[in-house]
Design an enzyme around this catalytic site. Structure first.
Site, PDB file in Angstrom:
ATOM      1  N   ALA A  65       0.865  -1.171   0.000  1.00  0.00           N
ATOM      2  CA  ALA A  65       0.000   0.000   0.000  1.00  0.00           C
ATOM      3  C   ALA A  65       0.904   1.223   0.000  1.00  0.00           C
ATOM      4  CB  ALA A  65      -0.892  -0.025   1.237  1.00  0.00           C
ATOM      5  N   GLY A 108       0.484  -4.911   1.002  1.00  0.00           N
ATOM      6  CA  GLY A 108      -0.717  -4.921   0.173  1.00  0.00           C
ATOM      7  C   GLY A 108      -0.490  -5.567  -1.186  1.00  0.00           C
ATOM      8  N   GLU A 111      -0.879  -9.175  -0.593  1.00  0.00           N
ATOM      9  CA  GLU A 111      -2.302  -9.418  -0.323  1.00  0.00           C
ATOM     10  C   GLU A 111      -3.134  -9.326  -1.596  1.00  0.00           C
ATOM     11  OE1 GLU A 111      -1.863  -6.396   2.794  1.00  0.00           O
ATOM     12  OE2 GLU A 111      -2.974  -7.777   4.078  1.00  0.00           O
ATOM     13  N   GLU A 131       4.359  -5.209   7.125  1.00  0.00           N
ATOM     14  CA  GLU A 131       3.618  -4.148   7.814  1.00  0.00           C
ATOM     15  C   GLU A 131       4.127  -3.903   9.225  1.00  0.00           C
ATOM     16  OE1 GLU A 131       2.227  -6.536   5.932  1.00  0.00           O
ATOM     17  OE2 GLU A 131       0.575  -5.700   4.765  1.00  0.00           O
TER      18      GLU A 131
END
Ligand code: HXC
Length: 257
Positions: A65, A108, A111, A131
């Site tokens: 992300a 992300g 993911e 993360e």
């Protein structure tokens, strides 16, 4: 249509979405999310498309992300706007979706790859959930999908240390379906997508739904769904065509009905 952060290419019944933010290693900001999800939903409504490929660059599928976009957000901002919830819509797409991963698939990015139906990786791929090194935890499904794919031991190892695993370890662990040489990744994935897109689309959707049910339902419920869908496949023209083609010793031509 033009997009700012992705490229979209159609080739026969296959569509490829390429994340294209090279300066940020394809970090997933809200614009990437909106564009990928919007296009994937459009392609899902298009019965001319039988498989969707999501890919990035040779260096990065996606390095996570977008940390710049997130860093100053408050709890109430991320909570009230339900940050990342848009990605849930990609997981609801019924057309088969393959992730073609080269380079970094972190946070992300990992993911996103895992919320596709399966991952084909280049031998350069690196997966991780870093993360925790940023003071957060996975937020796009990593703690759940990674754990279901690789089991508790390796999921805890990855999520608590933030370390990366290479393509070979990822395949051995079960998050990756196949590893191929980096130079062949897109060609192989497009061939695989073409194979899937040549099957009956409604039956491929049933197959995808049935496999996904294994992650969401008790065994008896999943078996019931599978049996009902198996029976329902006999209502399609494509079941008649597929079996007639086998018995006639000829290739099947499915009409997606
Ligand atoms: C924003 C990012 C980024 C990210 C890289 N960049 N990753 N920008 N968000 N996630 C930017 C860098 O700031 C830099 O911009 C440019 O991309 C190139 O990156 P470098 O670090 O210079 O490249 P390199 O040295 O090759 O290192 C590659 C890397 C490293 C190991 C992948 O970039 C890295 O560690 N990135 C962060 C990985 C990460 O922690 N991901 C998880 C994010 S959190 P400039 O402008 O300096 O050139 C997350 C989870 C959130 O995803 C919750 C659920 C989704």
């Amino acid at each position: 249509t033009d997009y700012n952060t992705i490229l979209v290419e159609r080739d026969g019944r296959t569509a490829t979405i390429t994340i294209n933010r090279p300066k940020a290693l394809n970090a997933l900001n809200s614009e990437v999310m909106t564009e990928v999800v919007t296009v994937a939903e459009e392609l899902d409504r298009d019965s001319g498309i039988g498989a969707i490929v999501i890919t990035g660059s040779a260096k990065a599928f996606a390095a996570g992300a977008d940390i710049k976009e997130m860093s100053d957000k408050t709890f109430s901002e991320v909570h009230n706007q339900n940050l990342f919830a848009g990605w849930d819509r990609l997981a609801k797409v019924r057309t088969p979706v393959i992730a073609a991963v080269a380079g970094y698939a972190l946070g992300g990015g990992c993911e996103l790859a895992m919320l596709c139906d399966f991952i084909i990786a280049a031998d350069t791929a690196k997966f991780g959930q870093p993360e925790i090194t940023l003071g957060v935890i996975p937020g796009m499904g990593g703690s759940q999908r990674l754990t279901r794919a690789v089991g508790k031991a390796k999921a805890m190892d990855l999520v608590l240390t933030g370390r990366m695993m290479d393509a070979e370890e990822a395949e051995r662990s079960g998050i990756v379906a196949r590893v191929v040489p980096a130079a062949e990744l897109l060609q192989v994935v497009k061939e695989v997508a073409g194979t899937i897109a040549g099957m009956s689309l409604p039956v491929a959707m049933m197959a995808k739904e049935a496999v996904n049910a294994a992650f969401e339902t008790p065994l008896a419920e999943g078996l019931r769904l599978e049996r009902r869908s198996f029976h329902a496949a006999f209502a399609t023209d494509d079941q008649k065509e597929g079996m007639a083609a086998f018995l006639g010793k000829r290739p099947a031509t499915f009409s997606n009905s």
